[in-house]
Scaffold this motif. Structure first.
Motif, PDB file in Angstrom:
ATOM      1  N   ASP A 171      -1.640 -31.826   6.457  1.00 50.19           N
ATOM      2  CA  ASP A 171      -2.818 -32.091   5.651  1.00 50.19           C
ATOM      3  C   ASP A 171      -2.788 -31.264   4.369  1.00 50.19           C
ATOM      4  O   ASP A 171      -2.240 -30.163   4.332  1.00 50.19           O
ATOM      5  CB  ASP A 171      -4.093 -31.762   6.427  1.00 50.19           C
ATOM      6  CG  ASP A 171      -4.361 -32.759   7.548  1.00 50.19           C
ATOM      7  OD1 ASP A 171      -3.817 -33.872   7.471  1.00 50.19           O
ATOM      8  OD2 ASP A 171      -5.101 -32.407   8.486  1.00 50.19           O
ATOM      9  N   ALA A 172      -3.430 -31.788   3.313  1.00 52.44           N
ATOM     10  CA  ALA A 172      -3.413 -31.129   2.016  1.00 52.44           C
ATOM     11  C   ALA A 172      -4.026 -29.738   2.063  1.00 52.44           C
ATOM     12  O   ALA A 172      -3.667 -28.869   1.266  1.00 52.44           O
ATOM     13  CB  ALA A 172      -4.131 -31.993   0.985  1.00 52.44           C
ATOM     14  N   GLY A 173      -4.960 -29.496   2.991  1.00 50.10           N
ATOM     15  CA  GLY A 173      -5.546 -28.168   3.105  1.00 50.10           C
ATOM     16  C   GLY A 173      -4.530 -27.109   3.482  1.00 50.10           C
ATOM     17  O   GLY A 173      -4.625 -25.950   3.072  1.00 50.10           O
TER      18      GLY A 173
ATOM     19  N   GLU B  78      -0.790 -40.465  -1.493  1.00 48.23           N
ATOM     20  CA  GLU B  78      -0.932 -39.329  -0.587  1.00 48.23           C
ATOM     21  C   GLU B  78       0.376 -38.981   0.124  1.00 48.23           C
ATOM     22  O   GLU B  78       0.599 -37.833   0.503  1.00 48.23           O
ATOM     23  CB  GLU B  78      -2.014 -39.621   0.454  1.00 48.23           C
ATOM     24  CG  GLU B  78      -3.411 -39.787  -0.136  1.00 48.23           C
ATOM     25  CD  GLU B  78      -3.926 -38.490  -0.741  1.00 48.23           C
ATOM     26  OE1 GLU B  78      -3.652 -37.410  -0.186  1.00 48.23           O
ATOM     27  OE2 GLU B  78      -4.599 -38.557  -1.791  1.00 48.23           O
ATOM     28  N   TYR B  79       1.228 -39.967   0.340  1.00 43.45           N
ATOM     29  CA  TYR B  79       2.503 -39.780   1.031  1.00 43.45           C
ATOM     30  C   TYR B  79       3.602 -40.451   0.215  1.00 43.45           C
ATOM     31  O   TYR B  79       3.358 -41.462  -0.447  1.00 43.45           O
ATOM     32  CB  TYR B  79       2.452 -40.387   2.444  1.00 43.45           C
ATOM     33  CG  TYR B  79       1.370 -39.787   3.311  1.00 43.45           C
ATOM     34  CD1 TYR B  79       1.650 -38.730   4.174  1.00 43.45           C
ATOM     35  CD2 TYR B  79       0.060 -40.264   3.251  1.00 43.45           C
ATOM     36  CE1 TYR B  79       0.650 -38.160   4.952  1.00 43.45           C
ATOM     37  CE2 TYR B  79      -0.947 -39.699   4.024  1.00 43.45           C
ATOM     38  CZ  TYR B  79      -0.645 -38.646   4.869  1.00 43.45           C
ATOM     39  OH  TYR B  79      -1.630 -38.080   5.630  1.00 43.45           O
TER      40      TYR B  79
ATOM     41  N   ARG C 259       2.461 -33.293  12.449  1.00 40.13           N
ATOM     42  CA  ARG C 259       2.242 -34.025  11.212  1.00 40.13           C
ATOM     43  C   ARG C 259       1.385 -35.251  11.514  1.00 40.13           C
ATOM     44  O   ARG C 259       1.834 -36.174  12.175  1.00 40.13           O
ATOM     45  CB  ARG C 259       3.580 -34.485  10.630  1.00 40.13           C
ATOM     46  CG  ARG C 259       4.200 -33.528   9.603  1.00 40.13           C
ATOM     47  CD  ARG C 259       4.335 -32.123  10.100  1.00 40.13           C
ATOM     48  NE  ARG C 259       4.998 -31.308   9.069  1.00 40.13           N
ATOM     49  CZ  ARG C 259       5.073 -30.017   9.112  1.00 40.13           C
ATOM     50  NH1 ARG C 259       4.511 -29.359  10.084  1.00 40.13           N
ATOM     51  NH2 ARG C 259       5.710 -29.347   8.175  1.00 40.13           N
ATOM     52  N   TYR C 260       0.163 -35.245  11.010  1.00 36.67           N
ATOM     53  CA  TYR C 260      -0.737 -36.362  11.250  1.00 36.67           C
ATOM     54  C   TYR C 260      -0.963 -37.154   9.975  1.00 36.67           C
ATOM     55  O   TYR C 260      -1.025 -36.595   8.880  1.00 36.67           O
ATOM     56  CB  TYR C 260      -2.092 -35.860  11.748  1.00 36.67           C
ATOM     57  CG  TYR C 260      -2.094 -35.540  13.216  1.00 36.67           C
ATOM     58  CD1 TYR C 260      -1.774 -36.507  14.156  1.00 36.67           C
ATOM     59  CD2 TYR C 260      -2.426 -34.276  13.657  1.00 36.67           C
ATOM     60  CE1 TYR C 260      -1.792 -36.217  15.505  1.00 36.67           C
ATOM     61  CE2 TYR C 260      -2.443 -33.980  15.010  1.00 36.67           C
ATOM     62  CZ  TYR C 260      -2.129 -34.952  15.929  1.00 36.67           C
ATOM     63  OH  TYR C 260      -2.145 -34.661  17.252  1.00 36.67           O
ATOM     64  N   LEU C 261      -1.150 -38.435  10.116  1.00 38.33           N
ATOM     65  CA  LEU C 261      -1.578 -39.296   9.032  1.00 38.33           C
ATOM     66  C   LEU C 261      -3.009 -39.692   9.318  1.00 38.33           C
ATOM     67  O   LEU C 261      -3.381 -39.908  10.453  1.00 38.33           O
ATOM     68  CB  LEU C 261      -0.721 -40.566   8.951  1.00 38.33           C
ATOM     69  CG  LEU C 261       0.791 -40.381   8.871  1.00 38.33           C
ATOM     70  CD1 LEU C 261       1.456 -41.744   8.871  1.00 38.33           C
ATOM     71  CD2 LEU C 261       1.163 -39.620   7.624  1.00 38.33           C
ATOM     72  N   SER C 262      -3.809 -39.805   8.262  1.00 39.75           N
ATOM     73  CA  SER C 262      -5.181 -40.257   8.447  1.00 39.75           C
ATOM     74  C   SER C 262      -5.194 -41.747   8.738  1.00 39.75           C
ATOM     75  O   SER C 262      -4.597 -42.524   8.024  1.00 39.75           O
ATOM     76  CB  SER C 262      -6.002 -39.967   7.178  1.00 39.75           C
ATOM     77  OG  SER C 262      -7.256 -40.565   7.288  1.00 39.75           O
TER      78      SER C 262
END
Length: 273
Positions: free
Chosen positions: A121-123, A230-231, A3-6
């Motif tokens: 990610d949303a993708g 976004e989160y 799980r990554y955050l931008s």
């Protein structure tokens, strides 16, 4: 799956805590090897709060690590695979079985000290489901009003371009004529066109206009405004900001894992606010 955050930029609780409505905002104490952090959970993000309380009551966060720390951004911990991770090993991968639907609330922003849920990610995760197997706490940075203006301009660039084509470029020849012949009419038209452009930006999904409350938070305490919407933010720190800063400042490896383990000793509900 990690799980990554931008960045562009074991206490067991009674079962009723996980099934009954939250009557007040629970206060959480997170004891770490770097110090203690206290957080209140929001009562109007109930599924996230209940899920966090249930996992804490089962001791699932106890013994895990802060697996990803980025100064000026956030600290992330609680991942199950970090509990017995070898020194230097890549860890902090998520758990698809722990995903829940988001509970976005415009009044909860990624200011310094915000507790939020990471996600894929949303993708991969178009519904922006939260991975409750771990959590992150925002450190962020302090912005100037000018920097926030720049973020708005960048986010709204495409919307503004479309609005300009619809409301300005289609009448540009007439506007050029008025500029030289009737400046009062020109100014009235400019005001009307700008109002139409602003209205189009505000009704278009994905636009960014900071509220006065957001500007106050991001220009004083600071935070990570690019994460808003976004989160899911479901709590905020009340004590231990020096601990947050100390963890975020830890030397880290190429995957942002602290070189010296920062371990979560326990997560307990200690009362209500």
């Amino acid at each position: 799956m990690k799980r990554y955050l931008s960045s562009s930029p074991g206490i067991l609780f009674c079962l009723y805590l996980s099934v009954m409505p939250l009557s007040a905002e629970p206060v959480v104490e997170i004891k770490t090897t770097a110090g203690t952090i206290k957080i209140k959970l929001y009562d109007d993000t109930p599924n996230h709060a209940r899920t966090f309380i249930r996992r804490a009551g089962q001791g699932l966060f106890n013994g895990t690590l802060f697996t990803r720390v980025i100064p000026g951004f956030m600290i992330q911990g609680g991942a199950p695979d970090s509990k017995n991770a070898a020194p230097g090993a890549r860890t902090g991968f998520g758990d698809p079985a722990s995903e829940i639907m988001p509970e976005f609330n415009d009044k909860y922003i990624h200011k310094k000290g915000a507790l939020a849920a990471p996600r894929q990610d949303a993708g991969i995760n178009p519904k922006k489901k939260s991975d409750m197997s771990q959590f992150f706490i925002v450190q962020g940075k302090v912005y100037t009003h000018g920097q926030l203006d720049t973020l708005e301009l960048a986010a709204n660039r495409n919307i503004r371009k479309k609005a300009m084509e619809e409301f300005y470029y289609s009448v540009k020849a007439r506007m050029d004529s008025l500029l030289h012949t009737d400046k009062q009419s020109y100014n009235r038209h400019v005001i009307a066109i700008n109002a139409k452009i602003d209205s189009m930006i505000r009704v278009t999904p994905g636009h960014l206009i900071f509220t006065p409350q957001q500007r106050e938070a991001y220009t004083t305490a600071g935070g990570s405004p690019h994460l808003d919407g976004e989160y899911t933010v479901y709590g905020e720190m009340t004590e231990g900001f020096e601990v947050l800063d100390a963890i975020a400042a830890q030397p880290r490896d190429a995957y942002d894992r602290p070189k010296k383990d920062i371990r979560i000793i326990s997560v307990q509900i200690i009362g209500n606010e």
